[in-house]
Enzyme design. Structure first.
Site, PDB file in Angstrom:
ATOM      1  N   ASP A 103       0.859  -1.174   0.000  1.00  0.00           N
ATOM      2  CA  ASP A 103       0.000   0.000   0.000  1.00  0.00           C
ATOM      3  C   ASP A 103       0.901   1.231   0.000  1.00  0.00           C
ATOM      4  O   ASP A 103       2.095   1.129   0.301  1.00  0.00           O
ATOM      5  CB  ASP A 103      -0.897  -0.036   1.239  1.00  0.00           C
ATOM      6  CG  ASP A 103      -1.717   1.234   1.392  1.00  0.00           C
ATOM      7  OD1 ASP A 103      -2.336   1.639   0.394  1.00  0.00           O
ATOM      8  OD2 ASP A 103      -1.718   1.807   2.487  1.00  0.00           O
ATOM      9  N   ASP A 109      -2.041  -0.540   5.988  1.00  0.00           N
ATOM     10  CA  ASP A 109      -2.280  -0.009   7.324  1.00  0.00           C
ATOM     11  C   ASP A 109      -3.689   0.522   7.537  1.00  0.00           C
ATOM     12  O   ASP A 109      -4.077   0.807   8.657  1.00  0.00           O
ATOM     13  CB  ASP A 109      -1.284   1.112   7.642  1.00  0.00           C
ATOM     14  CG  ASP A 109      -1.644   2.411   6.936  1.00  0.00           C
ATOM     15  OD1 ASP A 109      -2.054   2.345   5.748  1.00  0.00           O
ATOM     16  OD2 ASP A 109      -1.518   3.483   7.541  1.00  0.00           O
ATOM     17  N   ASP A 122      -7.379  -1.565   3.442  1.00  0.00           N
ATOM     18  CA  ASP A 122      -6.442  -2.643   3.122  1.00  0.00           C
ATOM     19  C   ASP A 122      -6.843  -3.967   3.766  1.00  0.00           C
ATOM     20  O   ASP A 122      -6.313  -5.014   3.397  1.00  0.00           O
ATOM     21  CB  ASP A 122      -5.026  -2.279   3.600  1.00  0.00           C
ATOM     22  CG  ASP A 122      -4.496  -1.019   2.953  1.00  0.00           C
ATOM     23  OD1 ASP A 122      -4.666  -0.887   1.728  1.00  0.00           O
ATOM     24  OD2 ASP A 122      -3.921  -0.176   3.655  1.00  0.00           O
TER      25      ASP A 122
END
Length: 643
Positions: free
Chosen positions: A310, A505, A509
């Site tokens: 990410d 995080d 996600d």
């Protein structure tokens, strides 16, 4: 609850096997061999019964495990009166099962904590008054008051003139966004500005946040099960054991030789070595700030071939920082920061707080501002040391201070520009952005050395921002503008070519973390949802913890394999000796016990693993200054100026 009962069952079986063996030995030493045999049998039967149930369950799922060898050895030993040997085998097997259960732990907890971030009640306008009502009572069309710091409990639209929202947990955009009247608000967004009214468009059960919860649950259910390392050797070892035991009985006519072969063949090196080495690896990884939720994730971590990262809060720091200070007047850069930070002390806006933090990091003593007026979504005006100061977006500063934006003020792709005017004159700009984590290039190079073949970026942010932050880093692919379900699809697509690790995080996600072979969450500042869905949690806010985590996993797995090969090799030699009559069943059980001790001692070497790259090397702040994650101000969600 099921996992807890399973753990208790394993503890109970181990206790019964130990009690049966010890009490039988006491009775045998006291001259009561018949009672000793009963005690040994009583300790074996519960373990054998539970083992048979597990074998039936495995066979119904099309799985053949090493449990069959253990069941054959205990059954044969009881059948031919070798109860002591059966008791030793039962103790070894139940001990190995307990260790394996302990190693795996609870790899998954219920996702109910995911919804704890959203309030259980909401403040609703009704007949000119405000009422606190449960979420289930909220219906489309209701008007809610969202106070500063509140989390939007349901999807809706802005009923007020404007709203300032932090959507980082949902979209990955680190900067707060300004929404105008009528624009949609996603549940799970945090109000980063003044209070505003929200017109409800969906019930809580149908909201964006609830949809993400369902995605996580579905992804966890679809996650491919990973076989135990021990079971991958099972069919070959089972075949060799049965052939050798049958041959010994066939050619000698002595069934005790077959029993001895089966007892020696009890696959305790496999059953014990793997969980012990992996448990030791779990402990060692935690020493480096990497919490791995069980032996299966650790084993999978050792086989990772594809890494998906990410962006916001993972590859980048996730917090706005000052990139540069542009001067347009007679003030120095330090003075521009001084006046901007002094006035911004009166604001709770994340950008303002970042400016204040930057000034204080330089040990700058800031005066108290006076006559402060803050315009949500625009900026702040007030007096600092007797001078009229305006800080905020270009349009706001121009309207408040009566100045024009110079043509030289160029906004880099994705950056946020904060303007400063003092006494009616434009003095300069603070250019802010989301910083790339220090040492990212070295981290990616280290991951490739550890065998990670493909590294991808997956973000909900725009492509221009994603490409800007990854320029020169050598990513194999960049995927931008992704929704949570699209991240899941990306993970599933990459799993076709090898084991996939996803690092994130935010709440957005969590579904992808659950779907990956190994999901890694940033535990220090990441969302609780991602930590719940992940297999691995980085306890410190440093992405380079991945290096020691992966290396510990690889070396722990290697130690487990070494123990297995050595243990099985010794067991095969013992089986051959038993087949030729050199070992009785009891002697074979004791020999196997000695092999087990040697195997366990070797497996415990994983506690002394020292990774070659632990990520402790100090990084210079200058390493990060040349590359930034750039959050643009050109989209409808992030209009010109201070956002």
């Amino acid at each position: 609850m099921t996992l807890l009962l399973h753990d208790r069952l394993n503890v109970g079986l181990l206790g019964l096997a130990l009690l049966g063996l010890v009490s039988g030995l006491v009775l045998w030493l006291s001259g009561q061999p018949d009672l000793a045999k009963i005690a040994w049998t009583a300790g074996v039967v519960p373990v054998l019964g539970a083992l048979c149930v597990e074998i039936v369950r495995s066979l119904s799922n099309g799985e053949v495990g090493l449990d069959i060898v253990a069941a054959l050895s205990m059954s044969a030993a009881l059948l031919f009166g070798e109860t002591l040997a059966a008791a030793v085998v039962a103790l070894m097997y139940s001990g190995g099962t307990f260790l394996e259960s302990f190693a795996q732990g609870r790899a998954r907890r219920e996702m109910s904590d995911l919804l704890s971030r959203v309030p259980r009640t909401a403040t609703r306008h009704r007949d000119g008054a405000l009422d606190e009502v449960p979420l289930d009572d909220i219906a489309p069309g209701d008007l809610l008051l969202i106070r500063q710091g509140d989390v939007a409990p349901v999807d809706g639209s802005v009923e007020s003139t404007r709203a300032m929202l932090d959507q980082s947990a949902l979209t990955g955009e680190s900067m707060p966004v300004r929404l105008e009247h009528g624009q949609e608000v996603m549940s799970g967004s945090t109000n980063a500005g003044e209070a505003f009214d929200l017109r409800v468009t969906r019930r809580a059960a149908d909201s964006t946040y609830a949809g993400i919860v369902r995605l996580v649950e579905e992804a966890q259910k679809s996650k491919a099960p990973m076989a135990r390392l021990a079971d991958r050797w099972s069919l070959l070892f089972l075949t060799v054991t049965v052939v050798l035991a049958t041959a010994a009985w066939w050619f000698t006519g002595d069934p005790i030789r077959a029993v001895a072969v089966l007892v020696v063949a009890t696959p305790c090196p496999l059953i014990l070595a793997v969980p012990v080495a992996l448990v030791a690896g779990l402990s060692r990884a935690a020493h480096f700030g990497v919490l791995i939720k069980g032996a299966k994730p650790l084993e999978a971590l050792a086989r990772i071939k594809t890494l998906i990262l990410d962006k916001t809060g993972t590859l980048t720091d996730g917090r706005p920082q000052i990139v540069s200070i542009d001067r347009h007047g007679d003030m120095s850069g330090d003075d521009i920061l001084y006046f901007a930070a002094a006035l911004d002390q009166a604001s709770k806006h994340p950008i303002a707080q970042a400016i204040v933090a930057a000034a204080r990091a330089r040990a700058t003593a800031l005066p108290v501002p006076e006559n402060v007026v803050e315009t949500p979504g625009g900026g702040v005006a007030g007096t600092v040391e007797g001078r009229r100061v305006v800080v905020g977006g270009a349009g706001f500063v121009a309207s408040q201070a009566g100045v024009a934006e110079p043509e030289s003020a160029v906004v880099d792709t994705g950056s946020v520009i904060v303007s400063l005017a003092v006494d009616g004159k434009l003095m300069g700009h603070l250019v802010m952005a989301d910083a790339l984590r220090p040492g990212t290039a070295d981290l990616l190079a280290g991951l490739r050395k550890l065998g990670v073949a493909r590294i991808l970026l997956a973000t909900g942010d725009r492509r221009a921002v994603a490409e800007a932050v990854t320029e020169g880093l050598g990513f194999d692919a960049v995927r931008a503008d992704l929704t949570p379900d699209q991240k899941v699809m990306l993970v599933l697509a990459e799993r076709k070519t090898g084991a996939v690790m996803m690092v994130g995080d935010g709440v957005n996600d969590a579904p992808a973390l659950a779907a990956a072979d190994v999901g890694v969450a940033m535990g220090a500042r990441g969302a609780a949802a991602s930590a719940e869905a992940a297999d691995v949690v980085l306890l410190v806010d440093h992405l380079d913890r991945l290096l020691p985590g992966i290396e510990v996993a690889q070396r722990s797995r290697r130690i487990a394999l070494e123990s297995v090969v050595a243990g099985i090799g010794l067991s095969v030699l013992g089986m051959i000796a038993a087949a030729f009559g050199y070992l009785t069943p009891v002697q074979g059980a004791l020999l196997q016990e000695g092999i087990d001790v040697a195997v366990i001692l070797n497996a415990l070497r994983a506690l002394r693993i020292v990774p070659g790259q632990t990520g402790r090397k100090a990084r210079s702040p200058e390493d990060a200054a040349s590359r930034w994650s750039l959050e643009t101000t050109s989209t409808p969600h992030a209009p010109e100026g201070r956002i």
